[in-house]
Structures are given as structure tokens and as C-alpha cells.
Design an enzyme around this catalytic site. Structure first.
Site, PDB file in Angstrom:
ATOM      1  N   TYR A 286     -11.724 -11.618  10.494  1.00  0.00           N
ATOM      2  CA  TYR A 286     -12.118 -12.369   9.298  1.00  0.00           C
ATOM      3  C   TYR A 286     -11.670 -13.820   9.410  1.00  0.00           C
ATOM      4  CZ  TYR A 286     -12.579 -13.685   4.376  1.00  0.00           C
ATOM      5  OH  TYR A 286     -12.916 -14.327   3.203  1.00  0.00           O
TER       6      TYR A 286
ATOM      7  N   SER B  58     -12.251 -20.081   3.715  1.00  0.00           N
ATOM      8  CA  SER B  58     -11.127 -19.435   3.032  1.00  0.00           C
ATOM      9  C   SER B  58      -9.837 -19.910   3.685  1.00  0.00           C
ATOM     10  CB  SER B  58     -11.245 -17.917   3.172  1.00  0.00           C
ATOM     11  OG  SER B  58     -10.027 -17.268   2.845  1.00  0.00           O
TER      12      SER B  58
END
Length: 321
Positions: free
Chosen positions: A186, A160
Site C-alpha cells: 500500500y 496518503s
């Protein structure tokens, strides 16, 4: 790194459109998180191109329903429950795949969790790092030989643009000495996902396996289930270039397209490690950006080796590739 590769597709191409250009008859695609969202659409597109499918997911009823839906394509569909927080569950899933006694042509590490409250395994491993990185590393190791048995093996690791939020903090991966921050955790895990592709390319590239990490785009799926109102306000802002962030969102068919391109494109055969986005090779950046490109630290081979050693320490065993 990040050498340009010709692509006939754009960010608006769909997974099915890309899959229509290839014949995957006789191929086997293994997809974690394949029972919902991007994973399910990736599996569907690959099945429509003729691939047999093996999907994994955490919830038995959801996995069974997804397998039934995929079987409507006429392809062979296998399914099993997989909890990436558990090494024992990963091993059981790998055993089920290997029991088919056939090459794995595509291993797509699609499953993940995002911006969760702090949770740990019984051994103290932070949940996002365990689920997104460690579990997939164990699975990659277990299926490495089957990937190398394919005449065009592909390893695809979903990352991502959130990897710009954090490198892997090797001095405190598990937030034992620094305050836990869910986005930093994350981001660290998404950098880890890129480094898995770098490690895989080093070990498996000479064996004919092409290895990629990718940003699928910003898509509203179950991945965002942990977000609260304060998290969602960022999506009403604008990028540094003045573009509304809301304009960057894709639907699921377009979000799954880069996974399908990475797994099937003849132009990518023998390539890697490469970080992809919008069905092209992403720009290599010298400083982090929020919504595009890849940071150099995520492609660093020494960091990839160090990460693999850390994962072996966590799981208390060697992970051969």
C-alpha cells in the site's frame, strides 16, 4: 518544491465550505471512486459549486444510486462503471468521457484499495499497485489532451501519509522476489500516486494543467474494509509527539476538503507538483514520518519518469501525456 501557498482553510474546513467560495459553472469534474465515501462527497461539493460531474465506480448499482443522489444538486451527472484492475475498463471509461467532446477541467484520481491480501491481475501485477497507480496512469494519459483544453485544468492524485511506509521498489515492484507485505504494498502505491502528480506536472504543467497529490486525512470509509483487529490496534496508540492517533481522524466532509481545495483554489492555479494536506502545502521531510508531511523520494522527478516507463512496460503500450 513544496513552496508555501496562502490558504484560508484548515484541517477542520469542510469540502462544501471550500466549494462555496468558487463558481464552477460550465466546468467538468471526473472523479474515480466517485460513488461512495470521499469521492462521493467531493463530487457533491463540486456539483453544489456548479460543476458537471462524471463519476466512476466498480459496482453498477452503487454507481447508479450515487448518480441519482448527485442529480438532486441540479447539475448534469454522468456515470460509468470502472475497474482500475483492467486496462480495457479504463479505456472504455476514458472513451465515455471523451465522447462528451468537452474539456476535462478536473481529473480527481480518488479511487483506491488498501492493505489487501495478495491478489494479482492475469499478467501478475499486484492489485494495489495496479488499482491505485497503473489504472490511474492509463486514465491520465487518455484524458491528458482534454485536461490541457481546459483554461484551468487540474489533476489531483490522492495519496496518503502511508507513502512514508515505502518508496517504489523498482527492483521488485510486484513482490516476485520479496515476501508480500500488505502495508508495504500500500505504501509503495501511495508513493506512486505522488509520483504520478510529479510526472503530470512535468508534462502538462507547461500546457496549463496544475498537478497535485494529497493526503486527505485518516477517515473511516470503505477503504478500510480489508483491515483486521491487529491493524486496528495501531489507532489506539499515540504519535511520536504524544497525540492520540484517534484524534487525527476526520469525518468524510473534512476528509474530502483537500481534494476540493486542490481542484478549485485560485491560489493553486499554475502550481505543482505539490503535495497537500489539511488544505495547505505539506512540510517536505528529510526522513519519513507516520502522520504528516511528504518524503523527498515521493517528489523525485527521476523516480517519476522511471515509474512512468515501468507502467508503460506493464500495459505494453506508450502512454503519451
Amino acid at each position: 518544491m513544496q513552496e508555501a501557498v496562502a490558504s484560508a482553510y484548515s484541517r477542520d474546513s469542510s469540502a462544501e465550505e471550500i466549494a462555496r467560495a468558487v463558481d464552477l459553472t460550465g466546468k467538468l469534474a471526473v472523479i474515480t471512486g466517485g460513488a461512495a465515501g470521499l469521492g462521493l462527497e467531493t463530487a457533491r461539493a463540486l456539483a453544489l459549486a456548479g460543476a458537471d460531474i462524471f463519476i466512476a465506480g466498480r459496482r453498477p448499482q452503487v454507481v447508479a444510486a450515487a448518480a441519482q443522489k448527485l442529480s438532486e444538486t441540479g447539475q448534469i451527472v454522468h456515470s460509468a462503471v470502472l475497474d482500475l484492475m483492467s486496462v480495457e475498463s479504463v479505456d472504455a471509461f476514458a472513451d465515455a468521457v471523451l465522447a462528451l467532446e468537452r474539456p476535462v477541467d478536473m481529473l480527481i484520481a480518488n479511487a483506491g484499495i488498501m492493505a489487501c491480501p495478495l491478489q494479482r491481475t492475469a499478467k501478475g501485477i499486484e492489485s494495489q499497485f495496479m488499482t491505485n497507480v497503473v489504472g490511474h496512469a492509463v486514465l491520465l494519459s487518455r484524458l491528458a489532451r482534454a485536461l490541457a483544453q481546459s483554461d484551468d485544468g487540474r489533476f489531483v492524485s490522492l495519496s496518503s501519509t502511508a507513502h512514508h511506509m515505502s518508496p517504489v521498489h523498482f527492483d521488485d515492484i510486484q513482490f516476485e522476489r520479496r515476501p508480500y507485505e500488505k502495508w508495504s504494498a500500500y505504501g509503495q502505491s501511495k508513493t506512486g500516486n505522488v509520483l504520478l502528480a510529479v510526472k503530470a506536472a512535468k508534462a502538462l504543467g507547461p500546457k496549463g494543467v496544475s498537478c497535485f497529490a494529497l493526503h486527505p486525512g485518516m477517515i473511516r470509509t470503505e477503504l478500510s474494509r480489508s483491515l483486521d483487529d491487529s491493524d486496528l490496534t495501531q489507532f489506539s496508540s499515540t504519535t511520536a509527539e504524544g497525540q492520540p492517533v484517534a484524534d487525527l481522524f476526520k469525518d468524510v466532509p473534512r476528509g474530502a476538503s483537500t481534494s476540493v481545495w486542490a481542484a478549485t483554489s485560485p491560489a493553486l492555479r499554475g502550481k505543482g507538483p505539490l503535495y497537500l494536506e489539511d488544505n495547505k502545502v505539506a512540510e517536505l521531510l528529510t526522513k519519513p514520518a507516520r502522520y504528516h508531511g511528504v518524503s523527498a523520494y515521493a517528489l523525485d522527478p527521476e523516480s517519476a519518469d522511471r515509474l512512468w516507463t515501468e507502467i508503460e512496460t506493464i500495459v505494453e503500450r506508450e502512454l503519451p501525456l
